[in-house]
Scaffold this motif. Structure first.
Motif, mmCIF file in Angstrom:
data_model
loop_
_atom_site.group_PDB
_atom_site.id
_atom_site.type_symbol
_atom_site.label_atom_id
_atom_site.label_comp_id
_atom_site.label_asym_id
_atom_site.label_seq_id
_atom_site.Cartn_x
_atom_site.Cartn_y
_atom_site.Cartn_z
ATOM 1 N N LYS A 255 0.845 -1.203 0.000
ATOM 2 C CA LYS A 255 0.000 0.000 0.000
ATOM 3 C C LYS A 255 0.879 1.251 0.000
ATOM 4 C CE LYS A 255 -3.742 -2.338 2.448
ATOM 5 N NZ LYS A 255 -4.478 -2.491 3.714
ATOM 6 N N LEU A 256 1.983 1.201 0.769
ATOM 7 C CA LEU A 256 2.900 2.349 0.794
ATOM 8 C C LEU A 256 3.586 2.519 -0.556
ATOM 9 C CD1 LEU A 256 4.583 1.958 4.316
ATOM 10 C CD2 LEU A 256 2.704 3.472 3.658
ATOM 11 N N MET A 257 3.986 1.393 -1.167
ATOM 12 C CA MET A 257 4.625 1.492 -2.494
ATOM 13 C C MET A 257 3.662 2.136 -3.488
ATOM 14 S SD MET A 257 6.388 -2.167 -3.138
ATOM 15 C CE MET A 257 6.611 -3.225 -1.736
ATOM 16 N N ARG A 258 2.390 1.785 -3.335
ATOM 17 C CA ARG A 258 1.398 2.242 -4.300
ATOM 18 C C ARG A 258 0.992 3.703 -4.082
ATOM 19 N NH1 ARG A 258 -4.147 -1.098 -5.672
ATOM 20 N NH2 ARG A 258 -4.585 0.022 -7.598
ATOM 21 N N TYR A 259 0.835 4.075 -2.796
ATOM 22 C CA TYR A 259 0.206 5.369 -2.523
ATOM 23 C C TYR A 259 1.119 6.427 -1.918
ATOM 24 C CZ TYR A 259 -4.076 2.665 -3.189
ATOM 25 O OH TYR A 259 -5.050 1.871 -3.714
ATOM 26 N N LEU A 260 2.215 6.021 -1.288
ATOM 27 C CA LEU A 260 3.009 7.009 -0.524
ATOM 28 C C LEU A 260 3.850 7.876 -1.461
ATOM 29 C CD1 LEU A 260 3.522 7.579 2.568
ATOM 30 C CD2 LEU A 260 5.662 6.357 2.253
ATOM 31 N N PRO A 261 3.540 9.183 -1.509
ATOM 32 C CA PRO A 261 4.351 10.036 -2.387
ATOM 33 C C PRO A 261 5.739 10.281 -1.802
ATOM 34 C CG PRO A 261 2.613 11.321 -1.305
ATOM 35 C CD PRO A 261 2.472 9.912 -0.813
ATOM 36 N N ASN A 262 6.674 10.597 -2.664
ATOM 37 C CA ASN A 262 8.068 10.817 -2.236
ATOM 38 C C ASN A 262 8.228 11.988 -1.288
ATOM 39 O OD1 ASN A 262 9.631 8.826 -3.176
ATOM 40 N ND2 ASN A 262 10.160 9.834 -5.097
ATOM 41 N N TRP A 263 7.310 12.985 -1.364
ATOM 42 C CA TRP A 263 7.495 14.151 -0.498
ATOM 43 C C TRP A 263 7.180 13.813 0.956
ATOM 44 C CZ3 TRP A 263 3.040 15.661 1.937
ATOM 45 C CH2 TRP A 263 1.822 15.394 1.317
ATOM 46 N N ILE A 264 6.530 12.684 1.208
ATOM 47 C CA ILE A 264 6.310 12.286 2.608
ATOM 48 C C ILE A 264 7.526 11.511 3.110
ATOM 49 C CG2 ILE A 264 4.874 10.958 4.214
ATOM 50 C CD1 ILE A 264 2.467 11.647 2.571
#
Ligand SMILES: NC(=O)c1ccc[n+]([C@@H]2O[C@H](COP(=O)([O-])OP(=O)(O)OC[C@H]3O[C@@H](n4cnc5c(N)ncnc54)[C@H](OP(=O)(O)O)[C@@H]3O)[C@@H](O)[C@H]2O)c1
Length: 364
Positions: free
Chosen positions: A60-69
């Motif tokens: 889920k993190l790979m899919r949704y987590l943007p790099n700015w976070i």
């Protein structure tokens, strides 16, 4: 045979999320130059990882987590089993101890460590000694889901004689919750698909509903309510539709509690937005405004030393047991992710990090 910090390698192999993407093959890269964190802070240990287990959170993190976070690349996954190869003198472990544990996401992100790598350095509180009756492949998948299940029961104060309804009895969180709830003397009603009925009954489920055969669950439970309403409803499948909670008056005690492991939509499209607001309102507003009498809560599992020790003892005494769905070789980690994203695994999807083939346990 055991390693001191000076003899640990400078770099290691690690599976990292190199870019935002889905399926995981679009996000993952196998690095061979990932730094080994050798400096121990007070109370820390370094573990040579034998096996790691996957949780849906990582994809889920790979899919949704943007790099700015969280800036990529970061090493993926949390759950592992291994051997202590270096220990600060104030930690309760020594070199050679066989352990299992979880990389706290906050520590993982700040130090760029995950479980799908060869060595991890972390506080001893996030570890337990591996009981001899549990193999490293089995132990690898215990920490995140078992501590979450225990937290569900502690937070809801489930007691002997009460009833818990678990949506998703064959999920890993569900499987631990069944076993721990039975040890408390509670009655356990679960959903799963027909093929998993024998499995959840073997864990202790008293009643089983085939969720694939009854239509919308809240409608089914409203039409066929339990003779005594449930004290606790746990959604261990992370339904995005909030109806199991918002429509629960017919089957959940007014002073009962609904708990979710975290609603997740199939995709974050505009179509998912109304449910997002529904959840925010249901879990955030006072109940006189939501008009749902029972309390609602989203659980965020945290690894606590006392929970680790409690679970370790139950495992050692054979009172609870882990389930392994499948084991993949380190090079085949992407296939392991393909398995977990199906949401059809029964037990943990495990990756062999450094064990010989002969240590494999048969898949259940
Ligand atoms: N909040 C936290 O701290 C925390 C901690 C751990 C996990 N989680 C979340 O909890 C959820 C479960 O994680 P997990 O690792 O336990 O899952 P998992 O083991 O990967 O779940 C796979 C199982 O889910 C069942 N399943 C799939 N869809 C279902 C549905 N609609 N209703 C009932 N069962 C369904 C499947 O059974 P069938 O094949 O029979 O459908 C399969 O056996 C995930 O969303 C995860 O992110 C949250």
């Amino acid at each position: 045979m055991f390693t001191s910090p000076a003899t640990l390698p400078a770099t290691q192999r690690a599976w990292v999320s190199a870019r935002k993407g889905f399926p995981p093959s679009r996000s993952l890269e196998l690095r061979t130059d990932w730094p080994v964190l050798k400096t121990l802070k007070p109370g820390q240990v370094t573990v040579k990882i034998q096996a790691a287990a996957l949780n849906p959170l990582a994809w889920k993190l790979m899919r949704y987590l943007p790099n700015w976070i969280i800036k990529r690349p970061w090493a993926v996954e949390n759950d592992f089993a291994g051997i202590v190869v270096s220990a600060d003198s104030t930690s309760r472990f020594k070199v050679g101890d066989e352990v299992y544990g979880g990389v706290d996401p906050a520590i993982g992100f700040s130090t760029k460590q995950g479980a799908l790598q060869e060595y991890v350095t972390l506080p001893a509180k996030d570890l337990a000694k591996r009981p001899p009756n549990i193999s490293p492949f089995e132990a690898a998948g215990v920490t995140v889901t078992a501590t979450t299940a225990l937290q569900v029961l502690n937070d809801t104060k489930l007691e002997e004689g009460q009833t818990i309804f678990i949506n998703g009895g064959s999920t890993s969180v569900g499987a631990w919750t069944i076993q721990l709830a039975k040890l408390r003397g509670a009655k356990v009603v679960v959903t799963c698909s027909k093929k998993n009925e024998d499995y959840v009954r073997s864990l202790g489920a008293d009643e089983v509903i085939d969720y694939t055969a009854v239509g919308p669950l809240h409608t089914y439970l409203t039409k066929s309510p339990p003779s005594t309403k449930f004290n606790v409803v746990l959604d261990a499948a992370g339904l995005w539709d909030s109806s199991l909670y918002s429509q629960s008056a017919a089957y959940l005690q007014p002073n009962g509690i609904f708990i979710t492991v975290g609603p997740t939509p199939h995709e974050f499209t505009w179509g998912a937005v109304p449910q997002l607001f529904a959840w925010l309102a249901l879990l955030g507003l006072p109940r006189f405004l939501t008009r749902v009498q029972a309390k609602g809560k989203n659980i965020i599992g945290a690894v606590r030393a006392e929970d680790m020790e409690f679970l370790r003892r139950l495992l050692e005494e054979g009172k609870i047991r882990p389930t392994v769905d499948s084991v993949y070789e380190f090079e085949d980690a992407v296939k392991a992710f393909d398995r977990i994203v199906t949401a059809r695994a029964r037990g943990k999807v495990v990756v062999n990090v450094s064990l010989s083939q002969s240590s494999r346990v048969p898949s259940t």
